[in-house]
Write an enzyme that holds these catalytic residues in place. Structure first.
Site, PDB file in Angstrom:
ATOM      1  N   ASP A  37       0.289 -13.603  18.008  1.00 60.14           N
ATOM      2  CA  ASP A  37      -0.736 -13.267  19.018  1.00 60.14           C
ATOM      3  C   ASP A  37      -0.154 -13.420  20.427  1.00 60.14           C
ATOM      4  OD1 ASP A  37      -3.208 -12.699  20.109  1.00 60.14           O
ATOM      5  OD2 ASP A  37      -4.153 -14.585  19.523  1.00 60.14           O
ATOM      6  N   SER A 120      -2.446 -15.076   8.891  1.00 60.43           N
ATOM      7  CA  SER A 120      -2.862 -16.431   8.454  1.00 60.43           C
ATOM      8  C   SER A 120      -1.728 -17.306   7.924  1.00 60.43           C
ATOM      9  CB  SER A 120      -3.980 -16.378   7.389  1.00 60.43           C
ATOM     10  OG  SER A 120      -5.225 -16.090   7.972  1.00 60.43           O
TER      11      SER A 120
HETATM   12  N1  APR Z   1       6.596 -10.764  14.860  1.00 62.78           N
HETATM   13  C1  APR Z   1       6.263 -10.825  13.564  1.00 62.78           C
HETATM   14  N2  APR Z   1       5.759 -11.917  12.976  1.00 62.78           N
HETATM   15  C2  APR Z   1       5.597 -13.018  13.751  1.00 62.78           C
HETATM   16  C3  APR Z   1       5.918 -13.039  15.120  1.00 62.78           C
HETATM   17  C4  APR Z   1       6.442 -11.844  15.687  1.00 62.78           C
HETATM   18  N3  APR Z   1       6.775 -11.743  16.966  1.00 62.78           N
HETATM   19  N4  APR Z   1       5.637 -14.269  15.604  1.00 62.78           N
HETATM   20  C5  APR Z   1       5.180 -15.000  14.579  1.00 62.78           C
HETATM   21  N5  APR Z   1       5.161 -14.257  13.458  1.00 62.78           N
HETATM   22  C6  APR Z   1       4.724 -14.615  12.100  1.00 62.78           C
HETATM   23  C7  APR Z   1       4.756 -16.073  11.731  1.00 62.78           C
HETATM   24  O1  APR Z   1       6.064 -16.461  11.331  1.00 62.78           O
HETATM   25  C8  APR Z   1       3.776 -16.101  10.559  1.00 62.78           C
HETATM   26  O2  APR Z   1       4.424 -15.755   9.330  1.00 62.78           O
HETATM   27  O3  APR Z   1       3.375 -14.254  11.970  1.00 62.78           O
HETATM   28  C9  APR Z   1       2.794 -14.985  10.895  1.00 62.78           C
HETATM   29  C10 APR Z   1       1.414 -15.449  11.325  1.00 62.78           C
HETATM   30  O4  APR Z   1       1.527 -16.654  12.070  1.00 62.78           O
HETATM   31  P1  APR Z   1       0.609 -16.983  13.340  1.00 62.78           P
HETATM   32  O5  APR Z   1       1.013 -16.133  14.499  1.00 62.78           O
HETATM   33  O6  APR Z   1       0.606 -18.447  13.514  1.00 62.78           O
HETATM   34  O7  APR Z   1      -0.880 -16.446  12.900  1.00 62.78           O
HETATM   35  P2  APR Z   1      -2.005 -17.128  11.972  1.00 62.78           P
HETATM   36  O8  APR Z   1      -1.464 -18.044  10.961  1.00 62.78           O
HETATM   37  O9  APR Z   1      -2.876 -15.982  11.534  1.00 62.78           O
HETATM   38  O10 APR Z   1      -2.805 -18.027  13.012  1.00 62.78           O
HETATM   39  C11 APR Z   1      -3.610 -17.403  13.987  1.00 62.78           C
HETATM   40  O11 APR Z   1      -2.535 -18.542  15.780  1.00 62.78           O
HETATM   41  O12 APR Z   1      -1.754 -18.337  17.905  1.00 62.78           O
HETATM   42  C12 APR Z   1      -2.784 -18.351  17.171  1.00 62.78           C
HETATM   43  O13 APR Z   1      -4.298 -17.004  18.451  1.00 62.78           O
HETATM   44  C13 APR Z   1      -3.758 -17.188  17.174  1.00 62.78           C
HETATM   45  O14 APR Z   1      -5.333 -18.890  16.850  1.00 62.78           O
HETATM   46  C14 APR Z   1      -4.688 -17.811  16.217  1.00 62.78           C
HETATM   47  C15 APR Z   1      -3.773 -18.353  15.135  1.00 62.78           C
END
Ligand code: APR
Length: 173
Positions: A37, A120
């Site tokens: 995000d 997630s």
């Molecule tokens: N590109 C692709 N995948 C990514 C990237 C990127 N630039 N950055 C992180 N990831 C991967 C992580 O390694 C993980 O496998 O995305 C996946 C989801 O991780 P998170 O971003 O932590 O998302 P999620 O688990 O759904 O949690 C959502 O995190 O930052 C907050 O605002 C967001 O509160 C929400 C929560």
């Protein structure tokens, strides 16, 4: 399965992909956060955050579409994954809703290519192996029906997630 089915696993930063839409694993405020995000909001620029502020949030499992602004992707589809709370609180169904609703929204906008992060599987703590199967099953189901989507990229940030997604993809539907 139809001839137009194309699902592939790709490892890297989803913000670099020039697809019709990248999916954001957002939170229900849609105002940005960490993880993917944060990366999407940084790469798209402040206009994305301003646009999202006008959307009034998004419930878990639902999806909202915005322009991609400075991203190479034309659109961002924001979806809110479930927080893992042990698996007995509808987490799997909510994660399936994220994929289904994101793909339905992409289809409603006539999009042909879409890339998903592992929704997630970071901060929200969903077990990645189960999540990989949910991702593949729901992408396959969407491609098997009518619609405009032709190419789905399952974007893994690290090698472990890429492997789990590849394994899930290698198993028959
Ligand atoms: N590109 C692709 N995948 C990514 C990237 C990127 N630039 N950055 C992180 N990831 C991967 C992580 O390694 C993980 O496998 O995305 C996946 C989801 O991780 P998170 O971003 O932590 O998302 P999620 O688990 O759904 O949690 C959502 O995190 O930052 C907050 O605002 C967001 O509160 C929400 C929560």
């Amino acid at each position: 399965m139809t001839n137009r089915e194309s699902i592939r696993v790709w490892q890297g930063d989803i913000t670099t992909l020039a697809v019709d839409a990248i999916v954001n694993a957002a939170n229900s405020s849609l105002l940005g956060g960490g993880g993917v995000d944060g990366a999407i909001h940084r790469a798209a620029g402040p206009d994305l955050t301003a646009f999202c502020a006008g959307l009034g949030g998004c419930p878990t499992g639902a999806a909202r579409i915005t322009p991609g602004f400075r991203l190479p992707a034309r659109h961002v589809i924001h979806t809110v994954g479930p927080v893992w709370r042990g698996g007995e609180h509808g987490e799997a169904a909510a994660l399936a809703d994220c994929y289904r609703n994101s793909l339905a929204l992409a289809d409603a906008h006539g999009l042909r290519s879409i890339a998903f992060p592992a929704i997630s599987c970071g901060v929200y703590g969903f077990p990645p192996e189960t999540a990989a199967h949910i991702a593949v099953a729901n992408c396959r189901a969407a491609l098997a029906g009518p619609g405009t989507i032709e190419e789905i990229v399952l974007a893994a940030f690290d090698q472990r997630m890429a492997l789990l997604l590849s394994e899930a993809l290698g198993q028959p539907a």
